[in-house]
Design an enzyme around this catalytic site. Structure first.
Site, mmCIF file in Angstrom:
data_model
loop_
_atom_site.group_PDB
_atom_site.id
_atom_site.type_symbol
_atom_site.label_atom_id
_atom_site.label_comp_id
_atom_site.label_asym_id
_atom_site.label_seq_id
_atom_site.Cartn_x
_atom_site.Cartn_y
_atom_site.Cartn_z
ATOM 1 C CE1 TYR A 51 -3.130 -3.085 1.071
ATOM 2 C CE2 TYR A 51 -1.699 -3.273 3.005
ATOM 3 C CZ TYR A 51 -2.691 -3.782 2.189
ATOM 4 O OH TYR A 51 -3.254 -4.996 2.501
ATOM 5 C CD1 TRP A 55 -6.384 2.642 2.227
ATOM 6 C CD2 TRP A 55 -4.339 2.864 1.360
ATOM 7 N NE1 TRP A 55 -6.330 1.931 1.050
ATOM 8 C CE2 TRP A 55 -5.095 2.044 0.500
ATOM 9 C CE3 TRP A 55 -3.020 3.151 1.011
ATOM 10 C CZ2 TRP A 55 -4.585 1.511 -0.670
ATOM 11 C CZ3 TRP A 55 -2.503 2.626 -0.154
ATOM 12 C CH2 TRP A 55 -3.291 1.808 -0.988
ATOM 13 C CD1 TRP A 57 -8.563 2.321 7.471
ATOM 14 C CD2 TRP A 57 -9.896 1.896 9.226
ATOM 15 N NE1 TRP A 57 -8.769 0.962 7.537
ATOM 16 C CE2 TRP A 57 -9.586 0.663 8.599
ATOM 17 C CE3 TRP A 57 -10.728 1.880 10.350
ATOM 18 C CZ2 TRP A 57 -10.065 -0.560 9.069
ATOM 19 C CZ3 TRP A 57 -11.205 0.664 10.824
ATOM 20 C CH2 TRP A 57 -10.872 -0.532 10.183
ATOM 21 C CG ASP A 58 -4.188 2.370 6.684
ATOM 22 O OD1 ASP A 58 -5.308 2.361 6.149
ATOM 23 O OD2 ASP A 58 -3.453 1.364 6.732
ATOM 24 C CE1 TYR A 105 -3.686 -1.081 -3.135
ATOM 25 C CE2 TYR A 105 -5.083 0.500 -4.279
ATOM 26 C CZ TYR A 105 -4.931 -0.513 -3.353
ATOM 27 O OH TYR A 105 -6.015 -0.971 -2.652
ATOM 28 N N GLY A 189 -13.246 -0.824 5.702
ATOM 29 C CA GLY A 189 -11.880 -1.150 6.121
ATOM 30 C C GLY A 189 -11.663 -2.647 6.298
ATOM 31 C CG ASP A 191 -10.647 -4.373 2.201
ATOM 32 O OD1 ASP A 191 -11.063 -3.458 2.929
ATOM 33 O OD2 ASP A 191 -9.528 -4.348 1.659
ATOM 34 N NE ARG A 226 -4.441 -8.795 -0.721
ATOM 35 C CZ ARG A 226 -4.662 -7.535 -0.303
ATOM 36 N NH1 ARG A 226 -4.172 -7.128 0.849
ATOM 37 N NH2 ARG A 226 -5.363 -6.698 -1.025
ATOM 38 C CE1 TYR A 382 -5.650 -7.796 3.723
ATOM 39 C CE2 TYR A 382 -7.746 -7.428 2.655
ATOM 40 C CZ TYR A 382 -6.497 -6.984 2.998
ATOM 41 O OH TYR A 382 -6.115 -5.737 2.591
ATOM 42 C CD GLU A 426 -1.816 -6.176 5.390
ATOM 43 O OE1 GLU A 426 -0.956 -6.839 4.781
ATOM 44 O OE2 GLU A 426 -2.804 -5.670 4.819
#
Ligand code: 9WN
Length: 455
Positions: A51, A55, A57-58, A105, A189, A191, A226, A382, A426
């Protein structure tokens, strides 16, 4: 902890004395160096590989962590994000770095084509939003590092934060019940959470369309960890639908195939009004309207997303007007609302402590993102099971707000143990604690710093 070691082995972290202190100091150094390495001139990238842009909310979570070590940068992070706010108040979920090559991306700026929409900013952004956790983040940054500069920053950000709320509670109140609807799972957020399976099943898409695109994520992370190609085909279809209407929100109900009220997004909306009331007090504005809106949001959340039969919150699919039955961590996030009534708090604590989520004063496994007992729980994929620090951190903050220091301590220990064992990954395997996804992920580092500071 290496892959395969139970993450619920925080005893080593609890070790008293110099050895324990040194381990905590090492964790702190790791977090700071991760954030420093991901700093990119005026913002922090979530991950250099997966990423590489900014972003929404990051950046809020990152600011909370930066407040502990680099408060100037925390404000810069939020200022940069809000400089990309649209005229209608929406804060885009991605602010693209123009210096990066096309294809850095997917989907990139050319796919979003947001510049043709009314009120888009000069720089390239996406056209959707993410959970509005920025006002609570700004409040936490100020509270952690109060200064003349932080008050000036709050003053600068306040009208922008208010506009963000106005956008979500106005144009996005598609259901008419006082909550904001999301138009894409990316807006939650989380996904590919099982929460979106039922509403996404109604989105027409063929995974073959993905042959026309090059997914960037699967070049950097294991495809089995993912979202699937079919998920991506639907993600792309939803962007196309929203983009065709130039990202306008009028008459969405008649033309957009995914409209859902998410408990996390709306809990953040309510928490933001509580934070804005506090910010208003500091900068000499009127906190009253914020308190009123906070109370109305909490009530709307209960009226529309609470299921007394399950004792947790569920998303409402506006296309069927039904609650989505999946029990996900999204349902626990309303704990961040200080005015959540006792009945809901008690039920959410029971849900969190059940075998589905395993919250305890001494946790043997970290908090998952989905009901562990569900037949479709996927420990590697994920948001369909793995443990993430941001959802853990939100629940942890909720436990502190509702005066459960015992459970908060257990959750905190388990979050620290994850990073101690695997690094600033992550996400993490919810049984073994093995690190998954990006190995140097910014919000993991940032929220770790926040958790470390409140020990
Ligand atoms: C799509 C950046 C973002 C997070 C999301 C997370 C993931 C993007 C992606 O990464 O989403 O927005 O490409 O998968 O799901 O929560 O903000 O870290």
């Amino acid at each position: 902890m290496s892959a395969g070691t139970p993450s619920g082995a925080p005893g080593r972290l609890r070790a008293a004395g110099r050895a324990g202190a040194e381990r905590l100091a090492a964790l702190r150094r790791l977090a700071v160096s991760t954030l420093d390495a991901n700093w990119e001139h005026d913002h922090t990238v979530p991950s250099r590989t997966l990423y590489p842009h900014q972003w929404s909310w990051d950046s809020a979570f990152i600011a909370v962590g930066l407040a502990h070590v680099r408060p100037d940068r925390a404000w810069r992070e939020l200022d940069t994000l809000f400089a990309a706010q649209w005229a209608d108040g929406r804060v885009p979920h991605i602010v693209f770095n123009p210096a990066l090559r096309a294809g850095a991306y997917f989907p990139g700026p050319e796919f979003w084509d947001a510049a043709r929409a009314d009120g888009a900013p000069a720089g390239a952004t996406s056209g959707i939003v993410q959970p509005p956790v920025h006002a609570p983040a700004a409040w936490l940054v100020h509270r952690r590092a109060p200064s003349a500069a932080s008050v000036a920053a709050l003053r600068r950000l306040y009208p922008r934060l208010v506009a963000q709320q106005r956008y979500l509670t106005g144009r996005r109140d598609v259901g008419g019940g006082g909550l904001a609807a999301i138009v894409h799972p990316w807006e939650s957020g989380l996904d590919n959470s099982p929460a979106w399976d039922a509403p996404m099943a109604a989105v027409p898409a063929d995974e073959a369309v993905m042959r026309a695109y090059r997914r960037h994520d699967t070049a950097h992370a294991d495809a089995a960890h993912r979202p699937t190609d079919l998920d991506y085909a639907r993600y792309v279809a939803l962007v196309e639908s929203y983009r065709t209407g130039r990202y306008r929100d009028d008459a969405l109900a008649g033309r957009h195939p995914f409209l859902v009220e998410c408990p996390l997004v709306n809990a953040a909306l309510g928490a933001a009004e509580h934070a804005l009331a506090r910010i208003a007090t500091v900068i000499g504005a009127d906190p009253g309207p914020h308190r009123g809106r906070a109370a109305r949001t909490t009530q709307a959340l209960i009226d529309r997303l609470w299921d007394p039969a399950t004792g947790t919150f569920h998303p409402r699919d506006l296309r069927t007007d039904r609650l989505v039955p999946a029990r996900t961590v999204l349902g626990l996030i309303p704990l961040i609302l200080p005015d959540l009534p006792d009945r809901q708090v008690r039920a959410l604590l029971a849900e969190a402590r059940s075998p589905r989520f395993g919250l305890a004063a001494r946790m043997d496994r970290p908090l998952p993102t989905y009901d562990r007992t569900a037949p479709d729980f996927e420990p590697l994929r994920y948001w369909r099971g793995p443990s993430w620090l941001n959802t853990g951190w939100l629940v942890w903050r909720g436990l502190l707000i509702h005066d459960r220091p015992d459970l908060a301590a257990g959750l905190r220990e388990s979050m620290l143990a994850l990073v101690a064992g695997a690094g600033c990954h992550e996400y993490f395997h919810p049984d073994t604690g093995a690190g998954l996804g990006s190995p140097a992920f910014s919000w993991t580092a940032a929220l770790l710093l926040d958790a470390l500071a409140e020990g």
